[in-house]
Design an enzyme around this catalytic site. Structure first.
Site, PDB file in Angstrom:
ATOM      1  CG  ASN A 154     -12.387   6.077   1.234  1.00  0.00           C
ATOM      2  OD1 ASN A 154     -11.330   6.065   0.610  1.00  0.00           O
ATOM      3  ND2 ASN A 154     -12.465   6.543   2.452  1.00  0.00           N
ATOM      4  CD  GLU A 253      -3.143  10.295   4.718  1.00  0.00           C
ATOM      5  OE1 GLU A 253      -2.543  11.361   4.920  1.00  0.00           O
ATOM      6  OE2 GLU A 253      -4.146  10.212   3.989  1.00  0.00           O
ATOM      7  CD  GLU A 466       0.936  12.095   2.919  1.00  0.00           C
ATOM      8  OE1 GLU A 466       0.695  12.908   2.008  1.00  0.00           O
ATOM      9  OE2 GLU A 466       1.143  10.888   2.712  1.00  0.00           O
TER      10      GLU A 466
HETATM   11  P1  NAD Z   1      -6.990  -1.380  -0.127  1.00  0.00           P
HETATM   12  O1  NAD Z   1      -5.834  -1.440   0.808  1.00  0.00           O
HETATM   13  O2  NAD Z   1      -7.666  -2.633  -0.492  1.00  0.00           O
HETATM   14  O3  NAD Z   1      -6.558  -0.718  -1.510  1.00  0.00           O
HETATM   15  C1  NAD Z   1      -5.996   0.581  -1.568  1.00  0.00           C
HETATM   16  C2  NAD Z   1      -5.150   0.689  -2.823  1.00  0.00           C
HETATM   17  O4  NAD Z   1      -4.039  -0.194  -2.702  1.00  0.00           O
HETATM   18  C3  NAD Z   1      -5.864   0.296  -4.108  1.00  0.00           C
HETATM   19  O5  NAD Z   1      -5.424   1.157  -5.144  1.00  0.00           O
HETATM   20  C4  NAD Z   1      -5.379  -1.129  -4.350  1.00  0.00           C
HETATM   21  O6  NAD Z   1      -5.398  -1.517  -5.704  1.00  0.00           O
HETATM   22  C5  NAD Z   1      -3.957  -1.037  -3.836  1.00  0.00           C
HETATM   23  N1  NAD Z   1      -3.366  -2.296  -3.362  1.00  0.00           N
HETATM   24  C6  NAD Z   1      -3.987  -3.322  -2.749  1.00  0.00           C
HETATM   25  N2  NAD Z   1      -3.084  -4.289  -2.443  1.00  0.00           N
HETATM   26  C7  NAD Z   1      -1.877  -3.847  -2.863  1.00  0.00           C
HETATM   27  C8  NAD Z   1      -0.567  -4.390  -2.842  1.00  0.00           C
HETATM   28  N3  NAD Z   1      -0.300  -5.579  -2.306  1.00  0.00           N
HETATM   29  N4  NAD Z   1       0.437  -3.660  -3.380  1.00  0.00           N
HETATM   30  C9  NAD Z   1       0.201  -2.457  -3.918  1.00  0.00           C
HETATM   31  N5  NAD Z   1      -1.018  -1.894  -3.980  1.00  0.00           N
HETATM   32  C10 NAD Z   1      -2.057  -2.567  -3.447  1.00  0.00           C
HETATM   33  O7  NAD Z   1      -8.000  -0.326   0.508  1.00  0.00           O
HETATM   34  P2  NAD Z   1      -9.438   0.097  -0.034  1.00  0.00           P
HETATM   35  O8  NAD Z   1     -10.373  -1.046   0.196  1.00  0.00           O
HETATM   36  O9  NAD Z   1      -9.287   0.668  -1.391  1.00  0.00           O
HETATM   37  O10 NAD Z   1      -9.811   1.310   0.954  1.00  0.00           O
HETATM   38  C11 NAD Z   1     -10.466   1.146   2.170  1.00  0.00           C
HETATM   39  C12 NAD Z   1      -9.478   1.184   3.316  1.00  0.00           C
HETATM   40  O11 NAD Z   1      -8.711   2.380   3.248  1.00  0.00           O
HETATM   41  C13 NAD Z   1     -10.135   1.198   4.681  1.00  0.00           C
HETATM   42  O12 NAD Z   1      -9.411   0.367   5.545  1.00  0.00           O
HETATM   43  C14 NAD Z   1      -9.995   2.657   5.121  1.00  0.00           C
HETATM   44  O13 NAD Z   1     -10.016   2.865   6.511  1.00  0.00           O
HETATM   45  C15 NAD Z   1      -8.671   3.011   4.526  1.00  0.00           C
HETATM   46  N6  NAD Z   1      -8.534   4.457   4.357  1.00  0.00           N
HETATM   47  C16 NAD Z   1      -7.738   5.160   5.203  1.00  0.00           C
HETATM   48  C17 NAD Z   1      -7.624   6.545   5.081  1.00  0.00           C
HETATM   49  C18 NAD Z   1      -6.774   7.388   6.018  1.00  0.00           C
HETATM   50  O14 NAD Z   1      -6.587   8.564   5.721  1.00  0.00           O
HETATM   51  N7  NAD Z   1      -6.296   6.847   7.110  1.00  0.00           N
HETATM   52  C19 NAD Z   1      -8.330   7.199   4.083  1.00  0.00           C
HETATM   53  C20 NAD Z   1      -9.147   6.439   3.241  1.00  0.00           C
HETATM   54  C21 NAD Z   1      -9.247   5.061   3.383  1.00  0.00           C
HETATM   55  O1  6OD Z   2      -9.258  15.214   4.643  1.00  0.00           O
HETATM   56  C1  6OD Z   2      -8.207  14.649   4.337  1.00  0.00           C
HETATM   57  O2  6OD Z   2      -7.186  15.277   4.003  1.00  0.00           O
HETATM   58  C2  6OD Z   2      -8.134  13.187   4.376  1.00  0.00           C
HETATM   59  N1  6OD Z   2      -6.921  12.643   4.120  1.00  0.00           N
HETATM   60  C3  6OD Z   2      -9.249  12.465   4.644  1.00  0.00           C
HETATM   61  C4  6OD Z   2      -9.260  11.046   4.717  1.00  0.00           C
HETATM   62  C5  6OD Z   2     -10.444  10.412   4.786  1.00  0.00           C
HETATM   63  C6  6OD Z   2     -10.514   8.977   4.824  1.00  0.00           C
HETATM   64  O3  6OD Z   2     -11.321   8.304   4.241  1.00  0.00           O
END
Ligand code: NAD
Ligand code: 6OD
Length: 485
Positions: A154, A253, A466
């Site tokens: 994202n 995260e 972090e």
């Molecule tokens: P995802 O969990 O599908 O994938 C994230 C990464 O993990 C990708 O690189 C993917 O290839 C890898 N991955 C997937 N399954 C795996 C496994 N079993 N083992 C190892 N690696 C694996 O997430 P996404 O769809 O890419 O991102 C969207 C999600 O991320 C949303 O839920 C969003 O809320 C969350 N997110 C959280 C934060 C935060 O800071 N809390 C920030 C950004 C996104």
């Molecule tokens: O601003 C940041 O450092 C951070 N980790 C943002 C995360 C955004 C989630 O999509």
């Protein structure tokens, strides 16, 4: 149109592989790049390279030397900002203006911040009582080892560098995998590392998917000493089980279902602006985005009308057009998922105030994964649409009458990432900030960041923090030395 080629970067060399996959531009639905997928053997080679590099000159560097390398990396990112912009917009379809103001500057700021921080970080010292004199206890900070970095699609550059920069600052070596949806800016970063003179093997990049591919291979590798992951909560749970093998530390995260609390005494226009931005920015694909909005009853109708108006006014289309405010969703599959929530909301009794479907976009963006920004009302707190993370440009608005009631509503979630409170009664704002079960609270603003502050979530939203010294605490280990005087 030229199709880029993204290779892996292992032991200081760009490496192809026999298996490739397509990287699709979500704003057009067309292939933007061919990506070389790392197989298990290449991931193992990357882990070996990272382990050997720990024993090389990088392992002997001082904090000042590493800070100088980080500063150089930041400078090269700044010089190549237009290349990063093209890669980021091509992979995500987000408006170029958004990437220019948020993603790209944060790419370099992450390196500068951790360069400054590692320069300034000292240890603890205690003069301690001991028989026949005293003792001195002091701490030294030592790197964690080989760090596995796995990041989502994202905010590709922002989130990737948010982990790579502090890991390098602490003297670790890295095996990193960007999302399969957005491999572009991470590949450019490997070029930057090369140009900045990072020794071979310190930063290794592998491309691929999660399960059964490079992601799982990183997690399962016994040569990885710690794992830092941003992505879905469900993926985090899977990774955590595998990281238990070898008792390796994790920093997670994860997802969110964030609430905005809007009080009648708010500055109405800035609350509408703020909630609109927090709901629709990046087409709702930010973990911090608001999906639940609670509005005090006396301004409820007016607020619903104003937010609906904002949603309908947003311009979608070509990400390179300065007038475009909203890009597409990341993929056809993700649009299908978000549309399934649009359908579910109707079945759950939602009134659709704005949006709810797929817009008609013409020209070269006709094949993109666009979706209408959407506002719902009338959803029950226990409905799936109020409980599950949608990760699209959508929120549900619910009225409330009392402070205790809105705290209970906001906390009625399996997630606990972020909340924003909109009120001119600052006493109330501070009081509520302490009562909402999240890792991040914004008062009269949203996504305003100081990179020294702790960042992370409670409950399903993550493990650990972090940011600033909290990142250093994850990416290094403290050793206590006790000296008998
Ligand atoms: P995802 O969990 O599908 O994938 C994230 C990464 O993990 C990708 O690189 C993917 O290839 C890898 N991955 C997937 N399954 C795996 C496994 N079993 N083992 C190892 N690696 C694996 O997430 P996404 O769809 O890419 O991102 C969207 C999600 O991320 C949303 O839920 C969003 O809320 C969350 N997110 C959280 C934060 C935060 O800071 N809390 C920030 C950004 C996104
Ligand atoms: O601003 C940041 O450092 C951070 N980790 C943002 C995360 C955004 C989630 O999509």
């Amino acid at each position: 149109m030229t199709v880029a080629e993204y290779r892996n970067y292992v032991q200081g060399r760009f490496v192809t592989s026999t298996r490739q996959f397509d990287d699709i531009n979500p704003a057009t639905g067309k292939v933007a790049a061919t990506v070389h997928e790392a197989d298990d053997a290449l991931v193992a080679a990357a882990v070996d390279a990272a382990r050997s590099a720990l024993r090389g000159p990088w392992g002997e560097t001082t904090a000042e030397q590493r800070a100088a390398v980080l500063d150089k990396i930041a400078s090269v990112i700044e010089r190549r900002a237009e290349d990063f912009l093209a890669a980021e917009v091509g992979d995500t379809g987000k408006p170029a203006e958004l990437a220019r103001s948020l993603d790209i500057p944060r790419g370099s700021a992450n390196f500068r911040t951790f360069a400054n921080l590692i320069r300034a970080t000292g240890g603890e010292l205690y003069e301690s009582p001991a028989p026949d004199g005293g003792a001195l206890n002091y701490t030294i900070r030592r790197r964690l080892g080989v760090v596995g970095v796995i990041s989502p699609w994202n905010l590709p550059l922002l989130l990737f560098t948010w982990k790579v920069a502090p890991a390098l600052a602490c003297g670790n070596t890295i095996v990193a995998k960007p999302s399969e949806e957005t491999p572009g800016s991470a590949t450019l970063l490997a070029e930057v590392m090369h140009e900045a003179g990072l020794p071979a093997g310190v930063f290794n990049l592998v491309h691929g998917y999660g399960p059964g591919s490079a992601g799982e291979a990183i997690v399962r590798s016994p040569g990885i000493d710690g794992l830092t992951f941003t992505g879905e909560s469900r993926t985090g749970a899977t990774i955590m089980k595998q990281a238990a093998e070898g008792v390796r530390p994790v920093s997670f995260e994860l997802g969110g279902k964030n609430a905005a609390l809007v009080f009648a005494d708010c500055d109405f226009d800035s609350a509408v602006d703020g909630v609109a931005r927090s709901t629709f920015m990046n087409t709702g694909q930010v973990c911090l985005c608001t999906e639940r909005v609670y509005v005090e009853r006396s301004i409820y109708e007016r607020f619903v009308a104003a937010l609906g108006e904002r949603a309908r006014a947003l311009r979608m289309g070509d990400p390179w057009d300065r007038a475009t405010q909203l890009g597409p969703l990341i993929s056809q599959e993700h649009r299908q998922k978000v549309l399934s929530y649009y359908e579910l909301a109707r079945r759950e009794g939602a009134e659709v105030i704005a949006g709810g479907g797929v817009p008609s976009i013409g020209g070269q963006n006709a094949g993109g994964w666009y979706i209408e920004p959407t506002v719902w009302t009338n959803l029950r707190p226990d409905s799936r649409c109020q409980q599950e993370e949608v990760f699209g440009p959508v929120c549900a608005i619910t009225p409330f009458d009392a402070e205790d009631e809105v705290v209970e509503l906001a906390n009625d979630s399996a997630y606990g990432l972020a909340a924003s409170i909109w009120t001119t009664n600052l006493k109330r704002g501070h009081r509520l900030a302490g009562r909402i079960e999240v890792g991040l609270v914004w008062l009269n603003t949203w996504f305003l960041r100081d990179l020294r502050t702790p960042f992370g979530g409670n409950k399903l939203s993550g493990i650990g923090r972090e940011g600033g010294r909290h990142s250093l605490d994850f990416y290094s280990e403290l050793r206590n030395v006790c000296v008998k005087l």
